[in-house]
Design an enzyme around this catalytic site. Structure first.
Site, PDB file in Angstrom:
ATOM      1  N   ARG A  50      70.009  55.469  17.531  1.00  0.00           N
ATOM      2  CA  ARG A  50      68.822  55.290  18.364  1.00  0.00           C
ATOM      3  C   ARG A  50      68.163  56.635  18.607  1.00  0.00           C
ATOM      4  O   ARG A  50      68.689  57.668  18.260  1.00  0.00           O
ATOM      5  CB  ARG A  50      69.185  54.630  19.685  1.00  0.00           C
ATOM      6  CG  ARG A  50      70.385  55.291  20.394  1.00  0.00           C
ATOM      7  CD  ARG A  50      70.252  55.426  21.895  1.00  0.00           C
ATOM      8  NE  ARG A  50      69.046  56.108  22.297  1.00  0.00           N
ATOM      9  CZ  ARG A  50      68.931  57.442  22.364  1.00  0.00           C
ATOM     10  NH1 ARG A  50      69.929  58.229  21.993  1.00  0.00           N
ATOM     11  NH2 ARG A  50      67.811  57.985  22.787  1.00  0.00           N
ATOM     12  N   ARG A  94      62.573  48.202  14.359  1.00  0.00           N
ATOM     13  CA  ARG A  94      62.124  48.398  15.740  1.00  0.00           C
ATOM     14  C   ARG A  94      60.654  48.815  15.653  1.00  0.00           C
ATOM     15  O   ARG A  94      60.312  49.700  14.870  1.00  0.00           O
ATOM     16  CB  ARG A  94      62.951  49.457  16.489  1.00  0.00           C
ATOM     17  CG  ARG A  94      64.408  49.048  16.723  1.00  0.00           C
ATOM     18  CD  ARG A  94      65.156  50.063  17.567  1.00  0.00           C
ATOM     19  NE  ARG A  94      64.740  49.997  18.979  1.00  0.00           N
ATOM     20  CZ  ARG A  94      65.052  50.920  19.893  1.00  0.00           C
ATOM     21  NH1 ARG A  94      65.707  52.015  19.509  1.00  0.00           N
ATOM     22  NH2 ARG A  94      64.682  50.775  21.151  1.00  0.00           N
ATOM     23  N   ASP A 239      58.057  57.940  21.903  1.00  0.00           N
ATOM     24  CA  ASP A 239      58.265  57.100  20.725  1.00  0.00           C
ATOM     25  C   ASP A 239      56.986  56.947  19.915  1.00  0.00           C
ATOM     26  O   ASP A 239      57.055  56.744  18.694  1.00  0.00           O
ATOM     27  CB  ASP A 239      58.816  55.735  21.146  1.00  0.00           C
ATOM     28  CG  ASP A 239      60.233  55.859  21.654  1.00  0.00           C
ATOM     29  OD1 ASP A 239      60.426  56.217  22.828  1.00  0.00           O
ATOM     30  OD2 ASP A 239      61.166  55.632  20.847  1.00  0.00           O
TER      31      ASP A 239
HETATM   32  C1  LIG Z   1      63.874  61.973  21.006  1.00  0.00           C
HETATM   33  S1  LIG Z   1      64.235  60.285  21.317  1.00  0.00           S
HETATM   34  C2  LIG Z   1      62.678  59.638  21.721  1.00  0.00           C
HETATM   35  C3  LIG Z   1      62.764  58.345  22.524  1.00  0.00           C
HETATM   36  O1  LIG Z   1      63.548  57.306  21.893  1.00  0.00           O
HETATM   37  C4  LIG Z   1      64.308  56.624  22.914  1.00  0.00           C
HETATM   38  O2  LIG Z   1      64.289  55.220  22.796  1.00  0.00           O
HETATM   39  P1  LIG Z   1      65.632  54.393  22.350  1.00  0.00           P
HETATM   40  O3  LIG Z   1      66.792  54.926  23.137  1.00  0.00           O
HETATM   41  O4  LIG Z   1      65.277  52.955  22.689  1.00  0.00           O
HETATM   42  O5  LIG Z   1      65.753  54.631  20.863  1.00  0.00           O
HETATM   43  C5  LIG Z   1      63.645  57.027  24.205  1.00  0.00           C
HETATM   44  O6  LIG Z   1      62.435  56.321  24.426  1.00  0.00           O
HETATM   45  C6  LIG Z   1      63.376  58.491  23.891  1.00  0.00           C
HETATM   46  O7  LIG Z   1      62.533  59.120  24.808  1.00  0.00           O
END
Ligand SMILES: CSC[C@H]1O[C@H](OP(=O)(O)O)[C@H](O)[C@@H]1O
Length: 341
Positions: A50, A94, A239
């Site tokens: 993730r 995703r 993101d």
């Molecule tokens: C550098 S990670 C950017 C971003 O991704 C994460 O989402 P997820 O844990 O659902 O993959 C989170 O929004 C981070 O800020």
């Protein structure tokens, strides 16, 4: 030692992607060997892998897995349709983080040169992400210093944006670790980040590994911490960032930005160029991933709600540019506004 780690969080080894299973942290360091496209899609959709940059890199390596599975090295096009179908599945795993589709498309563009070229492109992205994060963190450290005169800082962060979420070093958390390495951090408040607890499980793990003073708080305590003077600056990742600087990030980010603006606290987004989507202007056009009800209605494997209770479980929200003090990439400060709530 709090220097951001540059140990890659995922690698290619013997025709498989090797990476930590982030669902098992912090109590177990379990490694995954992803050898098929289905393995990679599942790892991304279950958040075993993730973080916007990390899922992009996994997606690109997944295209390499597909190319080796369907194409011979000197292929003249046989198997390409199958690889393009796999690439579509990887990019769709995703929807919100733009890095995923961007990285998959970049790896797929090398298909005519054969599987080795696809793999070379994917592994080059790992090295690039590491270099990008080092440059970005240097700019972000300066952006914090320009906005926070305090010698030692009380920082707040949300979700996980460290080496686990990137090739290495991290984005917002990489900046926090660099500030701590320079002796500029008193304490980091870490939002636990419901429902999947990326903050409590992963960011706390990275900060503990680095020996940085920190406390975890429930997401709804962040505004109170600001009102109590416990926060000098908020640092988060992204993101997807639109052309005008609206930012999609983990759910809860928008509320943090509103509270920070109300208290006159700098709110800084740290994200690479690969997180920008300049085809969109308005953040309301960003597709927000909706996840399963049981991520909210269960806690630790036990149902917390009456049977049949539904949940509202968006994985991200959108913070308008007007609430963001600065957006920092490897190219420097892209966007800076005198934020007012
Ligand atoms: C550098 S990670 C950017 C971003 O991704 C994460 O989402 P997820 O844990 O659902 O993959 C989170 O929004 C981070 O800020």
């Amino acid at each position: 030692m709090s220097k951001p780690s540059d140990q890659p969080s995922l690698r290619w080894d013997d025709n498989a992607i090797v990476t930590l299973d982030q669902r098992a942290l912090p109590h177990e360091r379990r490694f995954l060997h992803l050898s098929t496209v289905d393995d990679v899609v599942t790892a991304i959709t279950t958040l075993a892998v993730r973080g916007a940059p990390s899922i992009g890199l996994a997606g690109a390596l997944g295209v390499a897995l597909s190319a080796y599975a369907h194409c011979s090295q000197g292929s003249t096009g046989d198997g390409h349709e199958a690889v393009r179908a796999d690439a579509h599945r990887l990019a769709a795993a995703r929807p919100t983080a733009v890095n995923l589709a961007w990285a998959v498309d970049r790896a797929l563009a090398r298909l005519d040169d054969g599987p080795d070229a696809v793999l070379a492109e994917a592994t080059a992205m790992i090295d690039e992400d590491l270099a990008v994060n080092r440059q970005m963190v240097a700019h972000a450290v300066q952006a914090v210093r320009d906005r926070c005169p305090q010698r030692s800082l009380r920082l707040l962060t949300h979700c996980n944006t460290g080496r686990l979420a990137t090739a290495a070093v991290g984005t917002a958390l990489g900046t926090i670790l660099a500030l701590a390495d320079a002796g500029r951090v008193t304490e980091v408040l870490v939002d636990e980040t419901r429902p999947l607890l990326q903050g409590a499980r992963l960011t706390a793990w990275e900060l503990a590994e680095a020996g940085v003073p920190h406390r975890v708080c429930v997401d709804s305590a962040a505004a109170a911490a600001m009102s109590q003077g416990l926060v000098d600056c908020v640092l988060v990742g992204a993101d997807r960032i639109t052309a005008r600087g609206d930012v999609a990030n983990k759910i809860g980010t928008y509320a943090l930005a509103i509270a920070a603006a109300h208290h006159g606290i700098p709110f800084i987004v740290v994200a690479p160029e690969s997180s920008w989507d300049r085809s969109l202007a308005d953040g309301r056009d960003i597709v927000i991933e909706e996840r399963a009800d049981d991520e909210v209605t269960f806690y630790g494997g036990t149902r917390t709600t009456p049977l049949g209770t539904r949940a509202y479980n968006p994985a991200f929200d959108v913070t308008p540019a007007s609430l963001i003090s600065a957006i920092v990439s490897e190219h420097g400060v892209h966007h800076a506004s005198e934020v007012s709530a």
